[in-house]
Design a protein around this motif. Sequence first.
Motif, PDB file in Angstrom:
ATOM      1  N   ALA A 102     -29.653  19.645   8.784  1.00 56.64           N
ATOM      2  CA  ALA A 102     -30.930  19.491   8.071  1.00 56.64           C
ATOM      3  C   ALA A 102     -31.428  20.857   7.582  1.00 56.64           C
ATOM      4  CB  ALA A 102     -31.977  18.853   8.976  1.00 56.64           C
ATOM      5  N   PHE A 103     -31.308  21.872   8.397  1.00 59.49           N
ATOM      6  CA  PHE A 103     -31.734  23.204   7.993  1.00 59.49           C
ATOM      7  C   PHE A 103     -30.859  23.726   6.859  1.00 59.49           C
ATOM      8  CE2 PHE A 103     -31.513  27.826   8.288  1.00 59.49           C
ATOM      9  CZ  PHE A 103     -32.855  28.134   8.146  1.00 59.49           C
ATOM     10  N   TYR A 132     -31.467  23.783  -0.960  1.00 58.18           N
ATOM     11  CA  TYR A 132     -32.424  23.383  -1.994  1.00 58.18           C
ATOM     12  C   TYR A 132     -33.397  24.511  -2.333  1.00 58.18           C
ATOM     13  CZ  TYR A 132     -30.748  18.601  -1.484  1.00 58.18           C
ATOM     14  OH  TYR A 132     -29.966  17.492  -1.467  1.00 58.18           O
ATOM     15  N   ALA A 133     -33.854  25.244  -1.325  1.00 55.28           N
ATOM     16  CA  ALA A 133     -34.772  26.360  -1.578  1.00 55.28           C
ATOM     17  C   ALA A 133     -34.068  27.454  -2.379  1.00 55.28           C
ATOM     18  CB  ALA A 133     -35.297  26.916  -0.249  1.00 55.28           C
ATOM     19  N   SER A 134     -32.824  27.732  -2.054  1.00 58.18           N
ATOM     20  CA  SER A 134     -32.072  28.743  -2.806  1.00 58.18           C
ATOM     21  C   SER A 134     -31.854  28.295  -4.242  1.00 58.18           C
ATOM     22  CB  SER A 134     -30.724  28.998  -2.136  1.00 58.18           C
ATOM     23  OG  SER A 134     -30.904  29.467  -0.837  1.00 58.18           O
ATOM     24  N   ARG A 191     -29.366  21.971   4.515  1.00 54.37           N
ATOM     25  CA  ARG A 191     -29.757  21.311   3.265  1.00 54.37           C
ATOM     26  C   ARG A 191     -31.039  21.918   2.714  1.00 54.37           C
ATOM     27  NH1 ARG A 191     -27.909  16.599   5.857  1.00 54.37           N
ATOM     28  NH2 ARG A 191     -29.988  16.149   6.616  1.00 54.37           N
ATOM     29  N   ARG A 192     -32.022  22.139   3.575  1.00 56.96           N
ATOM     30  CA  ARG A 192     -33.278  22.733   3.117  1.00 56.96           C
ATOM     31  C   ARG A 192     -33.054  24.133   2.551  1.00 56.96           C
ATOM     32  NH1 ARG A 192     -36.151  21.663   8.495  1.00 56.96           N
ATOM     33  NH2 ARG A 192     -35.960  19.418   8.580  1.00 56.96           N
ATOM     34  N   LEU A 193     -32.231  24.902   3.212  1.00 54.85           N
ATOM     35  CA  LEU A 193     -31.931  26.248   2.739  1.00 54.85           C
ATOM     36  C   LEU A 193     -31.224  26.199   1.383  1.00 54.85           C
ATOM     37  CD1 LEU A 193     -32.010  29.273   3.396  1.00 54.85           C
ATOM     38  CD2 LEU A 193     -29.800  28.988   4.510  1.00 54.85           C
TER      39      LEU A 193
END
Length: 167
Positions: free
Chosen positions: A88-89, A95-97, A91-93
């Motif tokens: 999960a982390f 998308y933020a990048s 994927r979030r990283l």
Amino acid sequence: MHQPIEDGLEDFLSGKVESDRYQGLERHLAVCTACRDEVGGMVEQVQLLRTLRAPEQAEPAAGFYARVMERIEAQSGNSFWSIFLEPAFGRRLMYASLALFVLLSYSVFQTTPGSLDMEGNPMTIMAGYDLPSASGNDPHHDREVVLVNLATYSTGATASALPVSSD
């Protein structure tokens, strides 16, 4: 203590004496009070020690080791770096990048060297007016010139309308 008692004392106290030998020990203890008192004290000690004996089944109950291992794993703290291994982390990283990359790309392609707003630049503003310059010889006079220049810019008056002291 007499020899016949010493020879069979351990067997007598453990209860593993043959019946004919047991009868011989009993007859001697009935006659000899010194041996009877010593053996009586030893029998009491053996009974006390038997009460301290561990139960026959000293193994833990079923599932004991599994529960201990689960408890150890639950109490062990995760390291700081283990957060990076969580999906999960990740994927979030990602998308933020990606969002940051898109914003930076947009700003690079939309900004051209000629499109900078030069009108808000203080150097451009000051160059547009015919203001007196500071000579650099007299600090007091230079200070007055800078203050007049700033006052001219802020009020919108012309430089010739403002007095400059020649001190």
